[in-house]
Design an enzyme around this catalytic site. Structure first.
Site, mmCIF file in Angstrom:
data_model
loop_
_atom_site.group_PDB
_atom_site.id
_atom_site.type_symbol
_atom_site.label_atom_id
_atom_site.label_comp_id
_atom_site.label_asym_id
_atom_site.label_seq_id
_atom_site.Cartn_x
_atom_site.Cartn_y
_atom_site.Cartn_z
ATOM 1 C CE LYS A 175 -8.723 -1.116 12.497
ATOM 2 N NZ LYS A 175 -7.782 -0.527 11.519
ATOM 3 C CG ASN A 217 -0.200 -0.125 2.519
ATOM 4 O OD1 ASN A 217 0.697 0.653 2.791
ATOM 5 N ND2 ASN A 217 -0.565 -1.117 3.336
ATOM 6 C CB ILE A 273 -1.133 -7.512 14.059
ATOM 7 C CG1 ILE A 273 -0.478 -8.385 12.975
ATOM 8 C CG2 ILE A 273 -0.142 -7.237 15.186
ATOM 9 C CD1 ILE A 273 0.690 -7.722 12.274
ATOM 10 N N PRO A 280 -3.169 -12.352 9.147
ATOM 11 C CG PRO A 280 -1.165 -12.578 10.312
ATOM 12 C CD PRO A 280 -1.771 -12.769 8.949
ATOM 13 C CE LYS A 290 -9.681 -4.710 13.208
ATOM 14 N NZ LYS A 290 -9.315 -5.790 12.289
ATOM 15 C CE LYS A 312 10.090 -11.149 -14.210
ATOM 16 N NZ LYS A 312 11.051 -10.330 -14.966
#
Length: 397
Positions: A337, A208, A305, A303, A341, A286
Site C-alpha cells: 500500500k 465502519n 485521499i 476518492p 499510494k 427514506k
C-alpha cells in the site's frame, strides 16, 4: 532556554517528592527561578526549610495566609510563572485537577492559572492503572495538560511496574520543551480521523467500526509538541481534542475537499478510516420497506485521499503518513500500500475481531518506511500517538 525563566513548582505528597529537591537544584543551575509550593501532604516527605534553602526563596503553603496574600496573592502567583510544574503529581492531585477542585493553595493555583501546566505523575502501580486514574489522565490530556512519565521500575512500596516518577533529566527536558512551545512549534500538521458516513438515504448510511480514538490521540500528541494542527474528522465516537482547528465532515468527498482546502501542511497524517465506496443512487427520501422486494444499491468508488495528497506535484507535505487497517498479511499488504499510494510512511495494524483493536483503547502497530518495517509493542492508543508524534518531530525538524 531556562535562563531567567520562572517555574512555579508544586510538590505533592508522595515518596518521590525527594526528587523535587534535585529538580530545584538542576533548574537553578540552568538559570531558572523556582517558586515552590508544597501541599500539606508534601511536607511529610520534604521540609519547607530544605526546599527554601535550595530555591533561595519563600515557600508557599497556605491558601489563607494573610501575609502571603498581602505580598503576592494566589491569583498573581498562578500567573507570574512561565510554566507550572507539579512534581510529584499524586493520584489525589490528578483527581482534583480533573474535577476542577480548589480546596488548597496548590489546586487553587492550578485552577486559576492561564499558563501551561506540566505534571509528573508518581504513585503505586495499582493506583496508576486504576480506571479512575486513567479516566483522570484522559481528562487532563484533553484539557491540554503536559505530562512526562511515569516510568516503569521498582517502587518504594516493593512493587514493580509503571508509576515511578520520571527522572530529573527527563523532567528538565520536558520543562524545556514546554517553555519553548515544543519541537513542532511553528509547524502545521494535518490529521484526518474517524469514519466516514456514506448515505443510503436521509436516515441510513454505510460506515465502519472506527471510533476515531487513534486519530484524536495523534492530533492531541502533535498539538502537545507545539504543532498547529488542522483536524479533519468524520462522525467519531470520541470528542475532538482541545487546542486544534476542528473541521467536521460526513462523507469521503467532504473529507477530501476539507483536506484540499486546508493550508499547506508540513506533514499530514491520514488516520481516518475512509469508506471505500459510496451509494451512487442514494435516495433523497427514506427508502420504504414494502412488498416490491429489496432495494437495489449501486456502489461507486470514493476518492483516494491518501493517494491524492501523496502524489501531489505542488504543495505536497514534506511527510505523508497513511494508515493500513488489515486483517491478513498485515506487513506485506501495508508495504504494498505504501508503494502504491506514494506516501512516506504507513502505520499498519491488525484489526481482526479477536484483537479488539478496532474501537478499543489499545493498538499494536508496525511502522513501515522506505527503510523497512518496525514493529511496536502493543500499548495504549495515547502511547502510540506520543511515539508517532515524536518520530514525526524528528523527521521534519
Amino acid at each position: 532556554m531556562l535562563a531567567n525563566k520562572h517555574i512555579l513548582l508544586i510538590i505533592g505528597g508522595g515518596i518521590a517528592a525527594f526528587k523535587s529537591l534535585d529538580l530545584i537544584r538542576r533548574l537553578r543551575e540552568q538559570g531558572a527561578h523556582v517558586t515552590p509550593v508544597i501541599t500539606q501532604a508534601g511536607t511529610a516527605f520534604v521540609t519547607p526549610l530544605s526546599v527554601s534553602a535550595l530555591s533561595a526563596t519563600k515557600v508557599y503553603q497556605d491558601l489563607f495566609d494573610l501575609t502571603d496574600e498581602a505580598e503576592m496573592g494566589h491569583i498573581e502567583l498562578s500567573r507570574a510563572a512561565d510554566l507550572i510544574v507539579v512534581a510529584p503529581a499524586t493520584a489525589d492531585l490528578m483527581a482534583k485537577m480533573a474535577g476542577g477542585q480548589a480546596d488548597d493553595l496548590a489546586t487553587t493555583l492550578l485552577l486559576a492559572t492561564d499558563k501551561r501546566v506540566l505534571i509528573v505523575p508518581s504513585m503505586n502501580v495499582r493506583m496508576w492503572t486504576h480506571p479512575a486514574t486513567q479516566r483522570n489522565l484522559k481528562t487532563l490530556k484533553q484539557d491540554g495538560i503536559l505530562i512526562v512519565g511515569p516510568d516503569e521500575g521498582d517502587m518504594a512500596c516493593g512493587e514493580y511496574g509503571p508509576g515511578r516518577m520520571a527522572e530529573v533529566p527527563d523532567i528538565i527536558a520536558a520543562i524545556d520543551a514546554g517553555l519553548s512551545g515544543g519541537p513542532l512549534k511553528g509547524r502545521h500538521i494535518l490529521v484526518t480521523s474517524g469514519p466516514t458516513h456514506e448515505p443510503i438515504d436521509p436516515v441510513r448510511y454505510i460506515a465502519n467500526r472506527s471510533s476515531g480514538a487513534q486519530g484524536t490521540e495523534i492530533a492531541r500528541a502533535l498539538a502537545g509538541l507545539g504543532a498547529d494542527v488542522t483536524f479533519v474528522t468524520g462522525p467519531a465516537d470520541v470528542p475532538p481534542p482541545q487546542g486544534v482547528n476542528v473541521i467536521k465532515v460526513e462523507t469521503a468527498q467532504q473529507m477530501l475537499s476539507a483536506v484540499q482546502n486546508a493550508a499547506h501542511a508540513d506533514a499530514a497524517v491520514f488516520a481516518a478510516a475512509v469508506a471505500d465506496w459510496h451509494v451512487a443512487n442514494a435516495g433523497t427520501s427514506k427508502i420504504k420497506k414494502d412488498k416490491t422486494g429489496l432495494p437495489e444499491l449501486h456502489f461507486a468508488e470514493n476518492p483516494d485521499i491518501l493517494a491524492t495528497v501523496s502524489q501531489m506535484t505542488q504543495g505536497r507535505p514534506d511527510l505523508v503518513v497513511g494508515f493500513a487497517a488489515e486483517t491478513d498479511d498485515v506487513v506485506a499488504n501495508a508495504t504494498a500500500k505504501r508503494a502504491r499510494k506514494g506516501c512516506d510512511w504507513i502505520v499498519a495494524n491488525d484489526v481482526s475481531p479477536e484483537t479488539g483493536i478496532m474501537g478499543g483503547s489499545e493498538n499494536a502497530v508496525t511502522l513501515i518506511t522506505a527503510g523497512g518495517a518496525e514493529e511496536w509493542a502493543r500499548m495504549g492508543k495515547d502511547a502510540v500517538a506520543a511515539k508517532l508524534a515524536s518520530r514525526i518531530a524528528e523527521a521534519i525538524k
